[in-house]
Write a protein that holds these residues in place. Structure first.
Motif, short mmCIF file in Angstrom:
data_model
loop_
_atom_site.label_atom_id
_atom_site.label_comp_id
_atom_site.label_asym_id
_atom_site.label_seq_id
_atom_site.Cartn_x
_atom_site.Cartn_y
_atom_site.Cartn_z
N LYS A 237 0.78 -1.19 0.05
CA LYS A 237 0.29 -0.22 0.19
C LYS A 237 0.82 1.17 0.01
CE LYS A 237 -4.58 -1.29 1.98
NZ LYS A 237 -5.40 -1.12 3.27
N PHE B 291 0.78 4.08 -2.84
CA PHE B 291 0.32 5.39 -2.52
C PHE B 291 1.37 6.33 -3.08
CE2 PHE B 291 -2.61 3.56 0.94
CZ PHE B 291 -3.50 3.27 0.15
N GLU C 285 1.19 6.85 -6.75
CA GLU C 285 0.23 7.56 -7.27
C GLU C 285 0.60 9.15 -7.12
OE1 GLU C 285 -2.93 6.55 -4.65
OE2 GLU C 285 -3.15 4.55 -5.92
N LEU D 75 0.53 11.59 2.73
CA LEU D 75 0.19 10.87 1.52
C LEU D 75 -1.38 11.16 1.19
CD1 LEU D 75 1.76 7.59 2.06
CD2 LEU D 75 2.47 9.16 0.14
N LYS E 64 -4.00 10.20 3.11
CA LYS E 64 -4.68 9.05 3.39
C LYS E 64 -4.98 8.85 4.91
CE LYS E 64 -4.05 7.60 -0.95
NZ LYS E 64 -5.32 7.44 -1.75
N THR F 208 -7.56 -1.01 -3.66
CA THR F 208 -7.21 -0.32 -4.71
C THR F 208 -6.92 -1.11 -6.00
OG1 THR F 208 -4.89 -0.63 -4.02
CG2 THR F 208 -6.08 1.24 -3.32
#
Length: 472
Positions: free
Chosen positions: A13, A17, A20, A61, A63, A75
């Motif tokens: 993850k 992230f 991204e 991030l 999140k 995701t």
């Protein structure tokens, strides 16, 4: 080391992230005040950050805390969720083959859907063929042995240096276990405890006591004591407590059990002695079954252990590398392959559960003969496959009263006649053989027990392909 799915999912993850955002490790490091090397360890699933660092990573991030710590992959990594929690996958001992478990994360992130599809396919194949985690462990071990040609010089050295110049007897090993490791020995009677009849030895760690089955032969007792001495001498902790597997908890147990067993065989069948005796035997221009029995009977172990030791030393000491070891057992009058190892490729005699093995293989034909203990040698010609093998097979009756055969096979290459002098002896049988009746092109075979159905289908497909090609 097993894969830790919690760490790996978090690392997956975090990397996703970060990508991204289009950030490098260095850029994220500067924003969150964590070194790039530590971030890299986190992303590889090797490290797991403290709560305050997770909160800070989430803030940078964009999140939520739960987005990072939850094991629910929503995701594009979603297909990996089931994989990461699947025991079949997480128990694979990747590091045993020099693969760091964390290295697979890159593949997961780059193409998670394709990677998940591949792994799921392998898992489904495993389920279809009833491949449990335990069977996976043993398959991995077998592959490892094949890669190393079933010879381990470090274990040979350990065995050679254990009590040098001392005759290894039952009394000597019992004394070693008692004095050096405070392990006493006792007996258990399988007639009083029938559930234990299939076990040769049982270790009770808390009582520091090794129990031996009262029905064991002298050779079996000695081997059991040598195996336990191997565990102790090598300081092995993760190990089975019984001679026969009752349950398998980890791959480490499987591998360590192999090490102790190898030690026991090397201790009781020293390679120098076996090499010297077998070299003399191979230089005789005549096949001599009596002399072969004399050679293997000088060692205080079973015939199978000596065969297996020969399988270990032939590549290193004789330059004979293309080998196979097969063990068959007669079950309801049918041969069942219960052990199989190949070196330098998969050889023609091999497992096929859905077809009938060729009855001309010496390891099978000898099962059908009435003698309790007999040797058979044969040059088996798989002419349609382009290979010939020299085979030595021995039949014996095991402790349960079932007939078993063990076979050592050597592929015949150009140099083999300079290493085995008796190959021209007419006492060594010569036979045309196949893999299975269903694939065999030897239509006049009297030993056939099934029609060549697979061969017929293949020929039919070939005719169809020829007809298709003729349309062009």
């Amino acid at each position: 080391m097993k894969i830790d799915p919690i760490r790996l999912i978090f690392g997956l993850k975090l990397k996703q992230f970060r990508l991204e955002k289009g950030w490098s490790l260095q850029e994220l490091s500067e924003r969150v005040n964590i070194s790039p090397s530590y971030l890299n360890e986190i992303e590889k699933g090797k490290k797991y950050p403290k709560t305050e660092k997770i909160v800070e990573l989430g803030r940078i991030l964009g999140k939520d805390y739960n987005d990072l710590v939850s094991t629910d992959l929503k995701t594009v990594l979603g297909p990996m969720g089931e994989i990461m929690g699947n025991k079949f996958f997480t128990d694979i001992p990747f590091e045993f083959f020099g693969i760091n478990p964390s290295d697979i994360i890159g593949m997961m992130v780059e193409a998670p859907v394709k990677f998940a599809a591949l792994i799921n396919t392998l898992i489904k194949i495993g389920r279809s063929y009833n491949v449990s985690v335990e069977k996976l462990y043993f398959a991995v071990l077998r592959s490892y042995l094949e890669i190393h040609k079933n010879y381990f010089p470090e274990l040979e050295e350990v065995a050679e240096n254990f009590m040098p110049d001392t005759e290894i007897t039952e009394a000597v090993l019992k004394k070693y276990l008692r004095i050096e490791h405070q392990i006493s020995t006792d007996l258990f009677d399988p007639q009083k405890k029938p559930a234990l009849a299939g076990l040769r030895t049982i270790l009770l760690p808390k009582k520091r006591k090794l129990f031996l089955n009262t029905h064991l032969s002298e050779k079996q007792r000695l081997y059991g004591l040598a195996r336990e001495s191997g565990f102790r001498h090598m300081g092995i902790k993760a190990r089975p407590l019984t001679s026969t597997w009752v349950s398998v908890h980890s791959f480490d147990e499987v591998f360590n059990n192999f090490k102790a067993s190898y030690f026991a065989a090397a201790l009781l069948v020293p390679q120098q002695t076996l090499v010297r005796e077998f070299r003399r035997f191979l230089l005789d221009s005549k096949w001599n079954a009596k002399r072969f029995f004399q050679m293997i009977d000088q060692f205080p172990v079973s015939e199978e252990t000596v065969f297996y030791r020969l399988f270990s030393i032939l590549p290193v000491h004789f330059g004979l590398e293309k080998l196979y070891f097969l063990k068959f057992q007669s079950v309801d009058g049918r041969p069942q392959l219960i052990k199989e190892i190949h070196l330098v490729g998969q050889h023609d005699p091999q497992e096929n559960r859905n077809e009938n093995y060729c009855r001309r293989w010496p390891g099978i034909s000898i099962l059908e003969e009435g003698e309790e203990r007999k040797l058979k040698t044969q040059i088996s010609n798989f002419e349609h496959l382009g290979h010939r093998y020299f085979e030595i097979s021995l039949v014996k009756t095991n402790a349960d009263g079932k007939k078993e055969s063990i076979t050592l096979g050597i592929e015949m290459e150009e140099t083999i006649h300079s290493k085995i002098a008796f190959l021209e002896d007419l006492k060594v049988a010569r036979k045309e053989v196949g893999q299975t009746c269903e694939k065999c092109p030897l239509f006049d075979c009297r030993e056939r027990v099934a029609a060549p159905s697979v061969l017929y289908r293949q020929r039919q497909m070939n005719e169809i392909q020829k007809a298709i090609d003729s349309l062009n």
